[in-house]
Design an enzyme around this catalytic site. Sequence first.
Site, PDB file in Angstrom:
ATOM      1  N   LYS A 190       0.835  -1.203   0.000  1.00 54.97           N
ATOM      2  CA  LYS A 190       0.000   0.000   0.000  1.00 54.97           C
ATOM      3  C   LYS A 190       0.880   1.267   0.000  1.00 54.97           C
ATOM      4  O   LYS A 190       2.098   1.177   0.051  1.00 54.97           O
ATOM      5  CB  LYS A 190      -0.944  -0.021   1.190  1.00 54.97           C
ATOM      6  CG  LYS A 190      -1.683  -1.334   1.366  1.00 54.97           C
ATOM      7  CD  LYS A 190      -2.533  -1.755   0.160  1.00 54.97           C
ATOM      8  CE  LYS A 190      -3.111  -3.134   0.416  1.00 54.97           C
ATOM      9  NZ  LYS A 190      -4.133  -3.598  -0.476  1.00 54.97           N
TER      10      LYS A 190
HETATM   11  C1  LIG Z   1      -5.010  -4.717   0.373  1.00 51.36           C
HETATM   12  C2  LIG Z   1      -6.489  -4.600   0.304  1.00 51.36           C
HETATM   13  C3  LIG Z   1      -7.317  -5.141   1.293  1.00 51.36           C
HETATM   14  C4  LIG Z   1      -6.820  -6.015   2.402  1.00 51.36           C
HETATM   15  O1  LIG Z   1      -5.877  -5.407   3.216  1.00 51.36           O
HETATM   16  P1  LIG Z   1      -4.827  -6.337   4.023  1.00 51.36           P
HETATM   17  O2  LIG Z   1      -4.115  -5.345   4.865  1.00 51.36           O
HETATM   18  O3  LIG Z   1      -3.969  -6.998   3.010  1.00 51.36           O
HETATM   19  O4  LIG Z   1      -5.620  -7.298   4.827  1.00 51.36           O
HETATM   20  C5  LIG Z   1      -8.675  -4.928   1.195  1.00 51.36           C
HETATM   21  N1  LIG Z   1      -9.208  -4.229   0.179  1.00 51.36           N
HETATM   22  C6  LIG Z   1      -8.449  -3.707  -0.791  1.00 51.36           C
HETATM   23  C7  LIG Z   1      -9.109  -2.923  -1.868  1.00 51.36           C
HETATM   24  C8  LIG Z   1      -7.065  -3.894  -0.781  1.00 51.36           C
HETATM   25  O5  LIG Z   1      -6.332  -3.380  -1.770  1.00 51.36           O
END
Ligand SMILES: *Cc1c(COP(=O)(O)O)cnc(C)c1O
Length: 379
Positions: A190
């Site tokens: 992210k």
């Molecule tokens: C990465 C992501 C998640 C999940 O997040 P994690 O921290 O990996 O559990 C949920 N929704 C979207 C759109 C994502 O890109």
Amino acid sequence: MALTFPSMAGSDGRTLGDEEVAAAERVIRSGMLSSVWGTEARALEREMAELYGSRHAIACSSGTAALHLAVVAAAPDPGDEIITTPLTDFGTVAPILAQNAVPVFADVDPVTGNLDPGAVEALIGPRTRAIMAVHLFGAPARTAELRALADEHGLTLIEDCAQAWLATSPGGHPVGTVGQVGCFSLQQWKHITCGDGGLVITDDDRLAHTMRLFADKGWDRAVGRHHVSFGLNYRMTELQAAVARAQLVKLPGVVEARRRTAARLLKALDGLDGVRLPDPEGHAWWLFPLVLPGGGAPELAERLAGAGIPARAGYLVEPLNRAPVWDGPVYGTSRFPLDGPPAPCPEAERLVAENLLVIDWNEHYTDEHVDAVAAGFGR
Ligand SMILES: *Cc1c(COP(=O)(O)O)cnc(C)c1O
């Protein structure tokens, strides 16, 4: 020598530096690694709430955990429905199943890949409890319309902002503040990261209390060792929180850098035949998506990748309404609460199979990287 693109999988594509090292060391030397008794996670929550102008922020162990807390806040009965998009990470959908609710997939806008409010409206029924919108790739979803629908039908609007840190909705509202609950991820891939981690924001005191309890085994620590409701352990550790605090400081710069280079690529690709460029309004550029309305994204992605450009077709192998998970049991041998596979979502399926191309984006791209991408398109 070929140009190397910084990647979020390595230090060249991250903003992890001395500040994060100092943060981790501070926590380790303090001897307190748990956020129940430490100060870092609570400080992160205050800083997040301040950044977004929200009354509450709750730190938790992942973006998926954050979304689970949001589903808990929406309080579906077993078998109730939550409407969401098939173009997302499975972390959006897993919490719906975990609460014994049914994910109902609405089709998406063929230009942005974000939920089509008309498709959502058509699926609202007596068992609908919530709408989960995803701001895909960092582009703001149409949350004003979705919030109006939610209010009209007494539903909770949950915003999945995992890919959309500091993205803004039309009118300038940060995404995550239009719905009742906004969810964020600090996972490795992210905008900012502490490896894994999540944050939830809300202005609602009651929902905040419910989510805090769920993240800490239903243990109301203000009262004593009473477990007042069902919950899990979704606590963030002090190590995660301290690193996340250092990253949060860098977030505006990360988004600004991505916006600057994305604008350069938009300009370079302006008017390109057969390609729809993304709308930069409010975009946080987790990835740089392109839509080829006439198809051919897989072939183009292969050609670009061959030239060393981090491009991929489709984003997912299949949209989540077509995932193999719907063919098997959910718990034990039971398929409850599902009855039958999800309905088709033709626009989402076409995007994934033929029309969607994504280019990895990064705050460390230079003009040279952008120009190399443009050259891949013959610009
Ligand atoms: C990465 C992501 C998640 C999940 O997040 P994690 O921290 O990996 O559990 C949920 N929704 C979207 C759109 C994502 O890109």
